[in-house]
Design an enzyme around this catalytic site. Structure first.
Site, PDB file in Angstrom:
ATOM      1  N   HIS A 235      -3.571   3.370   5.153  1.00  0.00           N
ATOM      2  CA  HIS A 235      -3.325   2.047   4.279  1.00  0.00           C
ATOM      3  C   HIS A 235      -3.920   2.368   2.800  1.00  0.00           C
ATOM      4  O   HIS A 235      -4.350   3.456   2.632  1.00  0.00           O
ATOM      5  CB  HIS A 235      -4.233   1.181   4.694  1.00  0.00           C
ATOM      6  CG  HIS A 235      -3.797   0.566   6.102  1.00  0.00           C
ATOM      7  ND1 HIS A 235      -3.582  -0.676   6.199  1.00  0.00           N
ATOM      8  CD2 HIS A 235      -3.874   0.891   7.240  1.00  0.00           C
ATOM      9  CE1 HIS A 235      -3.315  -1.077   7.414  1.00  0.00           C
ATOM     10  NE2 HIS A 235      -3.441   0.077   8.137  1.00  0.00           N
TER      11      HIS A 235
ATOM     12  N   GLU B  24      -7.969   4.936   4.482  1.00  0.00           N
ATOM     13  CA  GLU B  24      -8.052   4.015   3.250  1.00  0.00           C
ATOM     14  C   GLU B  24      -8.065   4.977   2.085  1.00  0.00           C
ATOM     15  O   GLU B  24      -8.822   5.771   1.816  1.00  0.00           O
ATOM     16  CB  GLU B  24      -9.114   3.070   3.187  1.00  0.00           C
ATOM     17  CG  GLU B  24      -9.205   2.037   4.396  1.00  0.00           C
ATOM     18  CD  GLU B  24      -8.313   0.946   4.078  1.00  0.00           C
ATOM     19  OE1 GLU B  24      -8.160   0.230   5.236  1.00  0.00           O
ATOM     20  OE2 GLU B  24      -7.509   0.977   3.170  1.00  0.00           O
TER      21      GLU B  24
ATOM     22  N   GLU C 175       0.799  -1.156   0.043  1.00  0.00           N
ATOM     23  CA  GLU C 175       0.030  -0.055  -0.132  1.00  0.00           C
ATOM     24  C   GLU C 175       0.823   1.168   0.010  1.00  0.00           C
ATOM     25  O   GLU C 175       0.857   2.017   1.000  1.00  0.00           O
ATOM     26  CB  GLU C 175      -1.004  -0.034   1.233  1.00  0.00           C
ATOM     27  CG  GLU C 175      -1.831  -1.291   1.134  1.00  0.00           C
ATOM     28  CD  GLU C 175      -2.631  -1.653   2.171  1.00  0.00           C
ATOM     29  OE1 GLU C 175      -3.320  -2.720   2.348  1.00  0.00           O
ATOM     30  OE2 GLU C 175      -2.731  -0.886   3.272  1.00  0.00           O
TER      31      GLU C 175
HETATM   32  C1  GEM Z   1      -7.829  -3.177   6.738  1.00  0.00           C
HETATM   33  S1  GEM Z   1      -8.469  -2.556   8.185  1.00  0.00           S
HETATM   34  C2  GEM Z   1      -9.788  -3.441   8.274  1.00  0.00           C
HETATM   35  C3  GEM Z   1     -10.935  -2.843   8.882  1.00  0.00           C
HETATM   36  N1  GEM Z   1     -12.357  -3.509   8.532  1.00  0.00           N
HETATM   37  C4  GEM Z   1     -13.322  -2.967   9.057  1.00  0.00           C
HETATM   38  N2  GEM Z   1     -14.508  -3.182   8.851  1.00  0.00           N
HETATM   39  N3  GEM Z   1     -13.262  -1.825   9.884  1.00  0.00           N
HETATM   40  C5  GEM Z   1      -7.234  -4.314   7.139  1.00  0.00           C
HETATM   41  O1  GEM Z   1      -6.117  -4.266   7.882  1.00  0.00           O
HETATM   42  O2  GEM Z   1      -7.531  -5.552   6.657  1.00  0.00           O
HETATM   43  C6  GEM Z   1      -6.841  -2.173   6.384  1.00  0.00           C
HETATM   44  C7  GEM Z   1      -6.237  -2.235   4.985  1.00  0.00           C
HETATM   45  O3  GEM Z   1      -5.719  -3.561   4.971  1.00  0.00           O
HETATM   46  O4  GEM Z   1      -6.137  -1.599   4.357  1.00  0.00           O
HETATM   47 ZN    ZN Z   2      -3.777  -2.109   4.570  1.00  0.00          ZN
END
Ligand code: GEM
Ligand code: ZN
Length: 378
Positions: free
Chosen positions: A262, A338, A172
């Site tokens: 991320h 994100e 990422e």
């Molecule tokens: C995600 S963060 C996942 C958060 N999920 C919810 N439903 N809040 C991960 O680590 O899987 C971050 C990412 O990978 O971008």
């Molecule tokens: Zn991530």
């Protein structure tokens, strides 16, 4: 002239299956070193004939960690390894394919605009020499690469401690571009917003949490095959030293706000996820999240809060995630930010999609949002 396809460089990842037919260049993405995860790719092609068309095919795309996410995705390309643009791509349920008309003898292709270790080193130097940051501590990855913890501010009592970490998931790359935007703004004469922020808060910045995984062209794991964003309940010096180091530093200095940068493979928007599923989740945290989201939406069209992950049910949070673990431990604003591997569909840019430059601009704007709410952070 035969093509030469290579990936033996920083964040390189491809396997050449058959490059003998320029109209069907068969490639495959290599999994992370000690994990079945894969999706990140980055490779160079030499021997192109300007004016000729080429057809690349990533034949194992369907088996990638987020195979469904190839729908609506366009690969990025560059002819100088500096500026990147999208190339029309298609996913047929098995392979990701893209066609390319050569303009130079060489070209690079990647899942997203790569952030190199060399650029990381320059960023740390700029942070120390031009942005007034100090190197507060240095941790080390499984393979011994430095993990820099920078601080902007003097650590005086009463200052809010705002932590921003990036690239736990090494593929990422938008996350370190995001931090570069923050450090770039810190190098400029502080405008009123930045003065407000820095008068009340110190910034604790970790530009790259997973240097081994980034260097090896991983999508998701460190050199031990561990997902760092699932290590925040049981990190240790052997398997997840990257998280173990940062958690020690957080205990030493404290945390009043936390952002974990991320990238998301599927959702074509910039968004945040929070820690609403934590057992100790509070109305104060909910209010801070809402304030951050509405403030950032007011600053940039490159953020929205309608699309994102489903909310966790009360008490159902996965506490091994950084956002949830830090939010529970420090009872503070704690967010996963994100950015898309595709584009931000509220403000699309067909030429670049989401990009390093837009990640940098978002980093700058996040400082502006934090400035507007810094007094509320503790
Ligand atoms: C995600 S963060 C996942 C958060 N999920 C919810 N439903 N809040 C991960 O680590 O899987 C971050 C990412 O990978 O971008
Ligand atoms: Zn991530």
């Amino acid at each position: 002239m035969s093509l030469n396809i290579s990936a033996d460089f920083d964040s390189g990842n491809i396997e050449v299956i058959d490059a003998s037919d320029s109209q069907r260049i068969e490639l495959a993405i290599r999994p992370d070193s000690n994990s079945p995860h894969y999706q990140w790719f980055h490779f160079k092609v030499d021997g192109l004939i300007p004016g000729q068309h080429y057809h690349f095919r990533l034949g194992n795309a369907a088996g990638a960690s987020y195979g469904h996410a190839w729908h609506g995705y366009n690969a990025v390309a560059s002819t100088d390894h500096q500026s990147w643009f999208r190339v029309p791509s298609s996913f047929d349920g098995q392979a990701l394919s893209f066609r390319f008309e050569a303009s130079h003898r060489q070209a690079w292709f990647a899942y997203f605009e790569p952030y190199s270790r060399e650029r990381h080193t320059r960023l740390i130097e700029q942070a120390l020499s031009n942005a007034g940051c100090q190197l507060l501590a240095t941790g080390h990855s499984v393979e011994g690469r430095d993990i820099a913890l920078l601080r902007k501010g003097d650590g005086a009592p009463g200052k809010r401690k705002i932590w921003i970490i990036a690239q736990q998931h090494p593929g990422e790359h938008m996350a370190e571009w995001f931090i570069e935007g923050i450090i770039e703004r810190l190098q400029e004469p502080a405008d009123a917003a930045l003065q407000t922020l820095l008068a009340a808060a110190d910034l604790y910045l970790v530009p790259n949490m997973n240097p081994d995984g980034a260097f090896h062209g991983h999508l998701r794991t460190n050199a031990r095959g561990k997902d760092l964003n699932r290590a925040w309940q049981d990190s240790n010096a052997q398997d997840t030293p990257e998280v173990f180091f940062i958690q020690q530093q957080m205990e030493q200095y404290g945390v009043d706000a936390f952002i974990d940068a991320h990238g998301d493979e599927d959702i074509p928007y910039v968004f945040t996820a929070a820690c609403e599923g934590n057992p100790g989740y509070s109305p104060r945290q909910a209010a801070l999240e809402a304030q951050f989201r509405s403030t950032l939406e007011g600053i940039t069209p490159d953020f929205q809060s309608l699309h994102g992950y489903p909310r966790s049910a009360p008490g159902q949070a996965n506490m091994s995630l950084a956002c949830n673990s830090v939010g529970e431990r420090y009872q503070c604003l704690a967010l996963t930010l994100e950015m898309p591997f595709k584009d931000h569909d509220n403000a699309p840019n067909p030429h670049t999609g989401w990009s390093g430059q837009r990640s940098k601009a978002l980093g700058r704007d996040v400082l502006g949002a934090l400035a507007q709410m810094v007094q509320a952070l503790r």
